[in-house]
Design an enzyme around this catalytic site. Structure first.
Site, PDB file in Angstrom:
ATOM      1  N   TYR A  74       4.890  -9.289  -1.128  1.00 44.52           N
ATOM      2  CA  TYR A  74       4.061 -10.290  -0.440  1.00 44.52           C
ATOM      3  C   TYR A  74       2.597  -9.822  -0.399  1.00 44.52           C
ATOM      4  CZ  TYR A  74       1.883 -12.816   3.434  1.00 44.52           C
ATOM      5  OH  TYR A  74       1.010 -13.540   4.201  1.00 44.52           O
ATOM      6  N   SER A 110      -5.402 -12.005  11.840  1.00 39.05           N
ATOM      7  CA  SER A 110      -5.091 -13.301  11.227  1.00 39.05           C
ATOM      8  C   SER A 110      -4.409 -14.237  12.223  1.00 39.05           C
ATOM      9  CB  SER A 110      -4.150 -13.077  10.034  1.00 39.05           C
ATOM     10  OG  SER A 110      -3.554 -14.288   9.631  1.00 39.05           O
ATOM     11  N   GLN A 140      -9.427 -14.359  13.017  1.00 44.91           N
ATOM     12  CA  GLN A 140      -9.512 -15.312  11.893  1.00 44.91           C
ATOM     13  C   GLN A 140      -8.765 -16.578  12.236  1.00 44.91           C
ATOM     14  OE1 GLN A 140      -6.475 -15.729   9.670  1.00 44.91           O
ATOM     15  NE2 GLN A 140      -7.508 -17.531   8.808  1.00 44.91           N
ATOM     16  N   TYR A 195      -7.232 -20.267  11.080  1.00 42.26           N
ATOM     17  CA  TYR A 195      -6.847 -21.330  10.140  1.00 42.26           C
ATOM     18  C   TYR A 195      -6.882 -22.618  10.942  1.00 42.26           C
ATOM     19  CZ  TYR A 195      -4.955 -18.392   6.363  1.00 42.26           C
ATOM     20  OH  TYR A 195      -4.808 -17.517   5.307  1.00 42.26           O
ATOM     21  N   THR A 254     -11.455 -19.435   7.981  1.00 46.29           N
ATOM     22  CA  THR A 254     -11.039 -19.441   6.571  1.00 46.29           C
ATOM     23  C   THR A 254     -11.048 -20.864   6.019  1.00 46.29           C
ATOM     24  OG1 THR A 254      -9.745 -17.449   6.875  1.00 46.29           O
ATOM     25  CG2 THR A 254      -9.169 -18.805   4.978  1.00 46.29           C
ATOM     26  N   ARG A 297       2.700 -18.314  -5.039  1.00 47.45           N
ATOM     27  CA  ARG A 297       2.904 -16.944  -5.529  1.00 47.45           C
ATOM     28  C   ARG A 297       4.342 -16.815  -6.009  1.00 47.45           C
ATOM     29  NH1 ARG A 297       0.964 -15.670  -0.104  1.00 47.45           N
ATOM     30  NH2 ARG A 297      -0.851 -16.996  -0.236  1.00 47.45           N
ATOM     31  N   LYS A 354     -15.255 -17.876   5.662  1.00 47.34           N
ATOM     32  CA  LYS A 354     -14.559 -17.076   4.640  1.00 47.34           C
ATOM     33  C   LYS A 354     -13.999 -17.968   3.535  1.00 47.34           C
ATOM     34  CE  LYS A 354     -10.813 -13.678   4.320  1.00 47.34           C
ATOM     35  NZ  LYS A 354      -9.722 -14.327   3.596  1.00 47.34           N
ATOM     36  N   HIS A 368      -9.677 -15.241  -1.569  1.00 52.86           N
ATOM     37  CA  HIS A 368      -8.440 -14.959  -0.838  1.00 52.86           C
ATOM     38  C   HIS A 368      -7.620 -13.871  -1.544  1.00 52.86           C
ATOM     39  CE1 HIS A 368      -6.439 -17.153   2.603  1.00 52.86           C
ATOM     40  NE2 HIS A 368      -5.471 -16.336   2.282  1.00 52.86           N
ATOM     41  N   ARG A 391      -5.181 -15.062  -4.285  1.00 41.76           N
ATOM     42  CA  ARG A 391      -3.914 -15.652  -3.836  1.00 41.76           C
ATOM     43  C   ARG A 391      -3.959 -17.171  -3.791  1.00 41.76           C
ATOM     44  NH1 ARG A 391      -0.899 -11.649  -1.185  1.00 41.76           N
ATOM     45  NH2 ARG A 391      -0.055 -12.855   0.533  1.00 41.76           N
TER      46      ARG A 391
HETATM   47  C1  FNR Z   1      -4.431 -12.263   2.842  1.00 41.99           C
HETATM   48  N1  FNR Z   1      -5.602 -12.970   3.074  1.00 41.99           N
HETATM   49  C2  FNR Z   1      -5.710 -13.763   4.191  1.00 41.99           C
HETATM   50  N2  FNR Z   1      -6.888 -14.373   4.493  1.00 41.99           N
HETATM   51  C3  FNR Z   1      -7.028 -15.103   5.627  1.00 41.99           C
HETATM   52  O1  FNR Z   1      -8.108 -15.629   5.881  1.00 41.99           O
HETATM   53  N3  FNR Z   1      -5.956 -15.250   6.480  1.00 41.99           N
HETATM   54  C4  FNR Z   1      -4.739 -14.699   6.231  1.00 41.99           C
HETATM   55  O2  FNR Z   1      -3.807 -14.846   7.017  1.00 41.99           O
HETATM   56  C5  FNR Z   1      -4.584 -13.957   5.034  1.00 41.99           C
HETATM   57  N4  FNR Z   1      -3.382 -13.398   4.708  1.00 41.99           N
HETATM   58  C6  FNR Z   1      -3.299 -12.502   3.668  1.00 41.99           C
HETATM   59  C7  FNR Z   1      -2.122 -11.796   3.474  1.00 41.99           C
HETATM   60  C8  FNR Z   1      -2.065 -10.819   2.484  1.00 41.99           C
HETATM   61  C9  FNR Z   1      -0.804 -10.042   2.288  1.00 41.99           C
HETATM   62  C10 FNR Z   1      -3.195 -10.561   1.670  1.00 41.99           C
HETATM   63  C11 FNR Z   1      -3.170  -9.496   0.601  1.00 41.99           C
HETATM   64  C12 FNR Z   1      -4.358 -11.288   1.842  1.00 41.99           C
HETATM   65  C13 FNR Z   1      -6.794 -12.700   2.242  1.00 41.99           C
HETATM   66  C14 FNR Z   1      -7.564 -11.492   2.775  1.00 41.99           C
HETATM   67  O3  FNR Z   1      -8.181 -11.800   3.994  1.00 41.99           O
HETATM   68  C15 FNR Z   1      -8.663 -11.026   1.811  1.00 41.99           C
HETATM   69  O4  FNR Z   1      -9.438 -12.122   1.428  1.00 41.99           O
HETATM   70  C16 FNR Z   1      -8.084 -10.341   0.569  1.00 41.99           C
HETATM   71  O5  FNR Z   1      -6.977  -9.550   0.898  1.00 41.99           O
HETATM   72  C17 FNR Z   1      -9.144  -9.465  -0.075  1.00 41.99           C
HETATM   73  O6  FNR Z   1      -8.664  -8.924  -1.253  1.00 41.99           O
HETATM   74  P1  FNR Z   1      -8.032  -7.445  -1.405  1.00 41.99           P
HETATM   75  O7  FNR Z   1      -8.893  -6.505  -0.605  1.00 41.99           O
HETATM   76  O8  FNR Z   1      -6.651  -7.545  -0.854  1.00 41.99           O
HETATM   77  O9  FNR Z   1      -8.083  -7.223  -2.866  1.00 41.99           O
END
Ligand code: FNR
Length: 377
Positions: free
Chosen positions: A25, A107, A128, A130, A156, A165, A252, A276, A279
């Site tokens: 995940y 989050s 953060q 949503y 976000t 995914r 964001k 993100h 993702r």
């Molecule tokens: C996220 N990201 C994310 N962003 C957000 O605004 N709310 C969220 O709940 C989540 N959840 C989330 C879960 C997981 C497992 C990951 C890996 C990422 C995105 C996160 O805030 C961020 O933008 C990225 O993780 C940055 O990239 P790197 O550092 O993981 O490469």
């Protein structure tokens, strides 16, 4: 833990300790994962200028993000389900960040609630948001974040609809998690993780269960979350949230110059150039590729931050050189958490700090606040 020198070492450890579905995940991107890979690969294409015979004493990485002092320009990104990488994960990561002097962002989709995190921290953390269709719930979240003393709201914008995914689908990971015999087997092969998890009651979405209307258990939560992300979210909503929140606001998920210009009208304090973590829109540019364009478009009018693909202190240095006032790490701290709980998060931050400090010096700079494009080859 063995010898841990890099974020990649932490990742390897986390893979050994965290059940496969939760490790995957964290370690996955949308569709072909091309944007996820580009986030990391594009950093490697940027080269630093090596300088010599410059006084390198008295160095400092300290700076500010949205007017708040930070020991280095790195915050922990908001990540959902963090409490599944390690029991009480959000509380442990928040504590590690606080002790390190960097912001922790909780989050909306966390396992530990706003109140859980507030109960173990003594300095303000960031929250953060949503924007869910259920606006009463959104108002309630904003009020709870205010009551907990959160010092910035990270809104976000890039998840009005959920990217797919493949790994999560193949693993049968749903929100909230529903455990099949396969999952139970995956967990049984990770006894340390299970023991820690058995000691905590925090195994669901702490900000949602018991707070959103008619959501009291896992099955009502499941149907609620499935239809809550709001595809109609608009700039008007951002203005409404800014007014309701009344504090520092960070937007964001901006990856386009036009959106960056549009964000100026909201009066937000900062924007995060982000996809993100690869993702959401697979096939989009990496964050680091878009950062200089967005800085050139709006950097004189709003603070620009970035995230996505940072795996070392050199990466942070490159982002700062290209105009980021702050950066965020997602997976690097999740790997640390999965590998060794709170100590693992501290280790991730220490690795990044050391790499950044030494590399900055070798580029001929003593202060992170003096780093600019001149350090790039
Ligand atoms: C996220 N990201 C994310 N962003 C957000 O605004 N709310 C969220 O709940 C989540 N959840 C989330 C879960 C997981 C497992 C990951 C890996 C990422 C995105 C996160 O805030 C961020 O933008 C990225 O993780 C940055 O990239 P790197 O550092 O993981 O490469």
């Amino acid at each position: 833990m063995g010898k841990i020198l890099t974020i990649a070492d932490l990742k390897q450890q986390a893979q050994r300790r965290v059940p496969k579905m939760f490790f995957d995940y964290a370690d996955s991107g949308a569709w072909t994962e091309s944007t996820y890979r580009a986030n990391e690969d594009d950093f490697a294409k940027i080269k630093l200028r090596q300088r010599v015979l410059v006084d390198m004493t008295d160095r400092s990485l300290a700076t500010e993000m949205v007017g708040q002092k930070v020991s280095m320009p790195v915050a922990l990104a908001p990540t959902g389900l963090t409490g599944m990488q390690h029991a009480d994960g959000e509380m442990l990561a928040a504590k590690a960040a606080e002790e390190f002097g960097v912001p922790f962002t909780l989050s909306t989709m966390s396992i530990c609630s706003i109140e859980d995190v507030a109960s173990v921290t003594s300095k303000p953390f960031w929250f953060q948001l949503y924007v869910m269709k259920d606006r009463d719930f959104v108002n309630n979240l904003i009020d709870r974040a205010k009551a907990a003393g959160c010092s910035a709201l990270v809104l976000t914008l890039d998840l009005q609809i959920l990217g797919q995914r493949h790994k999560d689908l193949r693993n049968g990971l749903s929100a909230p998690p529903k455990f099949t015999p396969k999952h139970i087997w995956q967990m049984a092969t990770r006894p340390k993780w299970c023991l820690d998890m058995a000691r905590t009651k925090r195994r669901s979405f702490g900000n949602i269960v018991g707070h959103a209307k008619n959501v009291s258990d896992l099955s009502s939560l499941s149907s609620w979350t499935a239809e809550q992300f709001d595809p109609r979210l608009s700039w008007k909503d951002v203005e409404w949230i800014k007014e309701r929140w009344g504090g520092k606001l960070i937007l964001k998920g901006i990856l386009d110059e036009e959106d960056a210009r549009a964000s100026l009208d909201t009066g937000a304090d900062a924007i995060i150039v982000s996809n993100h973590g690869g993702r959401q829109l697979d096939g989009a540019h990496s964050s680091i590729a878009m950062l200089p364009k967005i800085v050139d478009a709006v950097g004189d009018r709003v603070e620009v931050h970035m995230d996505g693909g940072i795996r070392s202190g050199q990466d942070v240095l490159k982002a700062v050189a290209l105009g980021a006032k702050g950066t965020y790490i997602g997976r690097p701290f999740l790997y640390g958490l999965g590998a060794d709980g709170k100590q693992g998060v501290t280790t991730a931050l220490e690795i990044i700090r050391k790499e950044m400090d030494i590399s900055m010096a070798l580029c001929g700079k003593r202060l992170i606040t003096d780093v600019d494009r001149s350090i790039l080859a």
